[in-house]
Design an enzyme around this catalytic site. Structure first.
Site, PDB file in Angstrom:
ATOM      1  CE  LYS A  35      18.467   3.765  11.015  1.00 17.02           C
ATOM      2  NZ  LYS A  35      19.893   3.514  11.242  1.00 17.02           N
ATOM      3  NE  ARG A 131      26.882   4.991   7.777  1.00 21.78           N
ATOM      4  CZ  ARG A 131      25.815   4.325   8.184  1.00 21.78           C
ATOM      5  NH1 ARG A 131      24.915   3.893   7.306  1.00 21.78           N
ATOM      6  NH2 ARG A 131      25.628   4.081   9.465  1.00 21.78           N
ATOM      7  CE1 TYR A 254      -1.141   0.152 -17.620  1.00 22.47           C
ATOM      8  CE2 TYR A 254      -0.692  -0.264 -15.301  1.00 22.47           C
ATOM      9  CZ  TYR A 254      -1.332   0.457 -16.288  1.00 22.47           C
ATOM     10  OH  TYR A 254      -2.160   1.489 -15.947  1.00 22.47           O
ATOM     11  CG  MET A 302      -0.198   4.211  -8.361  1.00 18.74           C
ATOM     12  SD  MET A 302      -0.673   5.825  -8.970  1.00 18.74           S
ATOM     13  CE  MET A 302       0.596   6.148 -10.182  1.00 18.74           C
TER      14      MET A 302
HETATM   15  C1  LIG Z   1      20.211   2.327  11.860  1.00 16.00           C
HETATM   16  C2  LIG Z   1      21.260   2.133  12.897  1.00 16.00           C
HETATM   17  C3  LIG Z   1      21.175   1.088  13.822  1.00 16.00           C
HETATM   18  C4  LIG Z   1      20.131  -0.009  13.749  1.00 16.00           C
HETATM   19  O1  LIG Z   1      20.428  -0.893  12.692  1.00 16.00           O
HETATM   20  P1  LIG Z   1      19.534  -2.196  12.432  1.00 16.00           P
HETATM   21  O2  LIG Z   1      20.247  -2.941  11.386  1.00 16.00           O
HETATM   22  O3  LIG Z   1      18.198  -1.702  11.992  1.00 16.00           O
HETATM   23  O4  LIG Z   1      19.435  -2.905  13.730  1.00 16.00           O
HETATM   24  C5  LIG Z   1      22.122   1.039  14.831  1.00 16.00           C
HETATM   25  N1  LIG Z   1      23.106   1.969  14.909  1.00 16.00           N
HETATM   26  C6  LIG Z   1      23.224   2.969  14.030  1.00 16.00           C
HETATM   27  C7  LIG Z   1      24.343   3.946  14.152  1.00 16.00           C
HETATM   28  C8  LIG Z   1      22.314   3.088  12.985  1.00 16.00           C
HETATM   29  O5  LIG Z   1      22.445   4.076  12.095  1.00 16.00           O
END
Ligand SMILES: *Cc1c(COP(=O)(O)O)cnc(C)c1O
Length: 360
Positions: A35, A131, A254, A302
């Site tokens: 993702k 969640r 800065y 930046m």
């Molecule tokens: C993002 C996610 C994972 C992976 O988590 P990591 O900590 O990156 O291994 C697994 N299961 C779900 C439901 C997630 O949202």
């Protein structure tokens, strides 16, 4: 020379990390989480490399899945948040995506849909993260409805997600596992994210779902033998573009937040927060120049940052700099950058920073 700020991707390291993940959970199938543009690494590049080595991929939305599908990926892809609207059902069915069902609304859309073919469903159960997911008490009824739903393929999978698997001293993970185990449902099961795959062998079950560790970084706050074997996939690099001597008492950058205690050599490096390096990084944050440790000196701008290289040999304009990756973990950098984690640093990497597949 083009602007030298680049994120180098080591795909050998990626393959190594997948093999390592598999060796830790040899009895489980492996779903690789890609993702958010594969945590900033580049979803298509990473998924193409992972495809032959994993049993499934996971993303956050149907749009992320379609990007992979359109690039030729045919490994099954699970949508971790399921559908956001019913029109996505047919989009998913046409491409054989797997969907999460985590609410009454999502189940109702599935039951009412008219689909060309049934979808592989993953029922998400809330065991304490609070969640996403259906409550444990309602899970058996949801499961029965999935089993009898014509739009759901045979054998739905049951899964849950841990809130605290990175904390080896917390009782929460064991408590969540107990609740999950107590569900009177006959289905393949999945619980483990990276932290659980690394540190909670009792959580591996039928499917593991690592993300972060596949990119070679560790979700665990301390050293752990299973995490030490990982190799970073992304190395964020740039080069020195200027060098100067400053007198004791000189202020750098800065706001003049770094003031030299002695006559010092300051290197200017072509990378900044516009390239994904955190502006929150404090004076003293480590970086590697020609493989030697130097320290950030002054605020990150930046497009540039500055480092104290007084004690380093042979730093020149053009010298190679590693901001994180090979030899310097992004997890270490995150501890110098305020309230963040390595996940956020790689995931926030902007498109401005070219991802370059490096041959190692
Ligand atoms: C993002 C996610 C994972 C992976 O988590 P990591 O900590 O990156 O291994 C697994 N299961 C779900 C439901 C997630 O949202």
């Amino acid at each position: 020379m083009a602007r030298p700020a680049q994120a180098l991707l080591n795909l050998d390291a990626l393959r190594h990390n997948v093999r390592h993940a598999r060796s830790l959970a040899p009895g489980a199938r492996l779903m690789a989480v890609v993702k958010a543009n594969a945590y900033g690494h580049g979803a298509v590049t990473i998924a193409k490399e992972l495809q032959p080595a994993v049993d499934a991929l996971a993303v956050a939305s149907v749009d992320e899945a379609i990007e992979l599908y359109d690039s030729g990926i045919r490994t099954p892809i699970l949508l971790l948040e399921g559908l956001f609207e019913p029109s996505e059902l047919e989009q998913a069915a046409q491409r054989d995506f797997w969907i999460t069902v985590a609410s009454e609304q999502q189940l109702a859309w599935l039951e009412q849909g008219k689909l060309t073919r049934p979808l592989q469903c993953w029922l998400k159960v809330n065991t304490g993260m609070n969640r996403l997911g259906v409550d444990s008490a309602h899970a058996p009824a949801f499961f029965e409805r999935l089993v009898s739903c014509v739009n759901c393929a045979a054998a739905p999978v049951l899964y849950t997600h841990f809130s605290s698997a990175d904390n080896l001293h917390s009782a929460r993970t064991a408590r969540q596992l107990e609740r999950f185990a107590a569900l009177p449902i006959d289905a393949p099961r999945s619980a483990a994210n990276s932290a659980a795959l690394l540190a909670w062998p009792g959580s591996h079950l039928d499917w593991v779902r690592p993300g972060y560790m596949l990119y070679g970084n560790s979700p665990l706050p301390d050293m752990h033998p299973n995490a030490d074997a990982l190799r970073p996939v992304m190395t964020l690099t740039s080069r020195v573009i200027a060098l100067r001597e400053v007198e004791a008492g000189a202020a750098v950058g800065y706001g003049g937040t770094f003031v030299s205690q002695r006559r010092s050599r300051i290197a200017t490096i072509a990378i900044g927060y516009g390239d994904g390096y955190p502006r929150q990084a404090v004076n003293g944050t480590p970086l590697l120049i020609n493989g030697q440790r130097a320290r950030l000196a002054g605020r990150v701008s930046m497009d540039m940052l500055t480092a104290d290289v007084t004690d380093l040999d042979d730093v020149q304009p053009g010298s190679e700099v590693v901001l994180w990756g090979d030899g310097l973990s992004v997890d270490e950098i995150s501890r110098y950058a305020g309230n963040t984690i390595g996940y956020e640093l790689t995931t926030r990497m902007p498109s401005r920073t070219p991802r370059i597949v490096s041959v190692s």
